[in-house]
Design an enzyme around this catalytic site. Structure first.
Site, PDB file in Angstrom:
ATOM      1  N   TYR A   1       0.921  -1.053  -0.085  1.00  0.00           N
ATOM      2  CA  TYR A   1      -0.062   0.025  -0.071  1.00  0.00           C
ATOM      3  C   TYR A   1       0.806   1.054  -0.079  1.00  0.00           C
ATOM      4  O   TYR A   1       1.769   1.544   0.894  1.00  0.00           O
ATOM      5  CB  TYR A   1      -0.942   0.033   1.249  1.00  0.00           C
TER       6      TYR A   1
ATOM      7  N   PRO B   1     -12.243   0.068  -0.607  1.00  0.00           N
ATOM      8  CA  PRO B   1     -11.319  -0.964  -0.808  1.00  0.00           C
ATOM      9  C   PRO B   1     -10.056  -0.864  -0.030  1.00  0.00           C
ATOM     10  O   PRO B   1      -9.440  -1.867   0.123  1.00  0.00           O
ATOM     11  CB  PRO B   1     -11.075  -1.162  -2.214  1.00  0.00           C
TER      12      PRO B   1
ATOM     13  N   TYR C   1      -6.528  -5.569  10.005  1.00  0.00           N
ATOM     14  CA  TYR C   1      -6.246  -6.233   8.886  1.00  0.00           C
ATOM     15  C   TYR C   1      -6.487  -7.647   8.747  1.00  0.00           C
ATOM     16  O   TYR C   1      -7.294  -8.025   8.109  1.00  0.00           O
ATOM     17  CB  TYR C   1      -5.067  -5.825   8.364  1.00  0.00           C
TER      18      TYR C   1
HETATM   19  C1  PHB Z   1      -7.138  -6.490  -4.682  1.00  0.00           C
HETATM   20  O1  PHB Z   1      -6.389  -7.291  -4.837  1.00  0.00           O
HETATM   21  O2  PHB Z   1      -7.879  -6.175  -5.801  1.00  0.00           O
HETATM   22  C2  PHB Z   1      -7.002  -5.641  -3.459  1.00  0.00           C
HETATM   23  C3  PHB Z   1      -6.201  -5.973  -2.376  1.00  0.00           C
HETATM   24  C4  PHB Z   1      -6.305  -5.268  -1.238  1.00  0.00           C
HETATM   25  C5  PHB Z   1      -7.137  -4.120  -1.144  1.00  0.00           C
HETATM   26  C6  PHB Z   1      -7.986  -3.721  -2.129  1.00  0.00           C
HETATM   27  C7  PHB Z   1      -7.830  -4.672  -3.409  1.00  0.00           C
HETATM   28  O3  PHB Z   1      -6.867  -3.271   0.058  1.00  0.00           O
END
Ligand code: PHB
Ligand code: APR
Length: 404
Positions: free
Chosen positions: A204, A296, A394
């Protein structure tokens, strides 16, 4: 008019509806699913793929875990990069052993569909004009059309698993519902490509140019995202422009290893936090995206749907196996407590990791908000206690049991 009967009518064959249906039938509780589109259309929707342990165990209990257990990758940690400086969040160590599984939502849905078919359970795909009747009474029903014929499905309970745009939530009278919403002033441009992922774990990235995420589907398939203004259109972004921008936001060592290729899928998703309260009205229960949406960042969408399913499953098993209907009223409170925790975590991660500089946020100008969030993130990343707070959310908070 064709009349059908079942114990639980399930609206929607997304992951929520399919998982619930499978679990209920394992306990001898009959159910019929009504889905607006075709199975292929459902499988065409690209979604996230990080599964909490609670979700993994439910899929096992549903008898649909063989491929997930074989092909899913266990992730012990992930990284947060701030302007190129990486911090490893060692979830396993920080939480005393918890991990997540990386396995695409599309694959989970495919496995649940196959399990449903093998078990010979009924699903009406391309069911149109779905309408819910008498949900406050002891004999609710669902009207729908299929192959130009009209049907009524009589049932004891209705599970509204029909996503954000479904009919179930709208069936609850507006004066009963309270809806909470935050629409974020940016979107995520996502690309799926048949290229090896840049890293074994997810990264991230908070960056002055905006957020980015490096994710994956398998050893040969990558999923990447970048924060874009809401005014951008997918057509504005060539594959080349996407890769160039992603490279600038990834930590330099990762960017140097990035393998690019043609996009298999490219789309822009808006970011929203949304919660509808209550999640139960008479004999109608809202489950998953029908009741709540998260941005997301943190991968909580599917996992919150799973904890709703777990709560409703426990309620319905007690109703049918012990004849105790008093537990029905516990559903909404139990589900919402966990939903709010997941919503808060997703909102917090979104605030800390995105660039708000050019927009107004909360009740302050974007530059001030951005500085607060920069300080917040560096505070949490700097200590083991701070990282623990991120890690334990998480991997997912535990599921609540029904009260006696
Ligand atoms: C994804 O792999 O699409 C994905 C993974 C983690 C996230 C959001 C999307 O926080
Ligand atoms: N009648 C029948 N089916 C409907 C109707 C309707 N009126 N409206 C919507 N549906 C169907 C949709 O076509 C879809 O297949 O309901 C299903 C809802 O599925 P999802 O939107 O995937 O929602 P859910 O099963 O709760 O899954 C939650 O999916 O959206 C992601 O981030 C979310 O990962 C989370 C997960």
């Amino acid at each position: 008019m064709n009349v059908l009967k079942t114990q639980v009518a399930i609206i929607g064959a997304g992951p929520s509806g399919l998982l619930l249906g499978q679990l209920l039938s394992k306990q001898g509780i009959s159910n019929i699913i009504l889905e607006r589109v075709t199975g292929d259309y459902v499988l065409g929707r690209i979604r996230a793929g990080i599964l909490e342990q609670g979700f993994v165990e439910l899929v096992r209990e549903a008898g649909a875990a063989r491929r997930m257990d074989e092909e899913g990758e266990i992730h012990d940690g992930f990284e947060i990069s701030v302007d190129g400086h990486r911090t490893h969040i060692d979830m396993k160590k920080l939480t005393g052993g918890d991990t997540v599984v990386c396995y695409g939502q599309v694959e989970i849905t495919r496995d649940l569909m196959a399990a449903r078919e093998t078990a010979g359970l009924i699903t009406y795909y391309e069911a149109t004009d779905v309408a819910l009747d008498n949900v406050k009474s002891a004999s609710p029903s669902v009207r729908f059309r299929h192959d130009n014929e009209a049907y009524t499905l009589q049932c004891d309970y209705i599970a509204g698993c029909d996503g954000f745009h479904g009919v179930s939530r709208q069936t609850i009278p507006a004066h009963i519902r309270t809806e909470h919403e935050r629409v974020y002033p940016f979107g995520w441009l996502g690309v799926l490509s048949e290229t090896p992922p840049v890293s074994k774990e997810l990264i991230y990235c908070k960056h002055q140019r905006g957020f980015a995420l490096a994710s994956k589907r398998s050893a040969s398939r990558s999923r990447y995202y970048i924060q874009v203004p809401l005014s951008d259109k997918v057509e504005d972004w060539s594959d080349d422009a996407f890769w160039q921008e992603l490279k600038k936001r990834l930590p330099p060592e990762a960017a140097a290893q990035l393998v690019t290729g043609p996009s298999i899928e490219k789309s822009i998703a808006p970011l929203r936090s949304f919660i509808c309260e209550p999640m139960q009205y008479g004999n109608l229960f809202l489950v998953g995206d029908a009741a709540h949406i998260v941005p997301p960042t943190g991968a909580k969408g599917l996992n919150l749907a799973a904890s709703d399913v777990a709560a409703l499953y426990k309620v319905l098993v007690r109703v049918y196996q012990q004849g105790d209907k008093t537990c029905i009223k516990q559903y909404s409170e139990i589900a919402l407590r966990r939903v709010w925790h997941g919503e808060r975590f997703s909102w917090w991660m979104t605030n800390m990791l995105h660039n708000f500089t050019d927009m107004s946020a909360a009740d302050m100008d974007g530059k001030t908000f951005a500085r607060f969030m920069q300080s917040e993130l560096s505070y949490y990343l700097a200590s083991e206690n701070g990282q623990k707070v991120i890690a334990e959310q998480y991997v997912g908070l535990s599921y609540e049991e029904l009260a006696n």
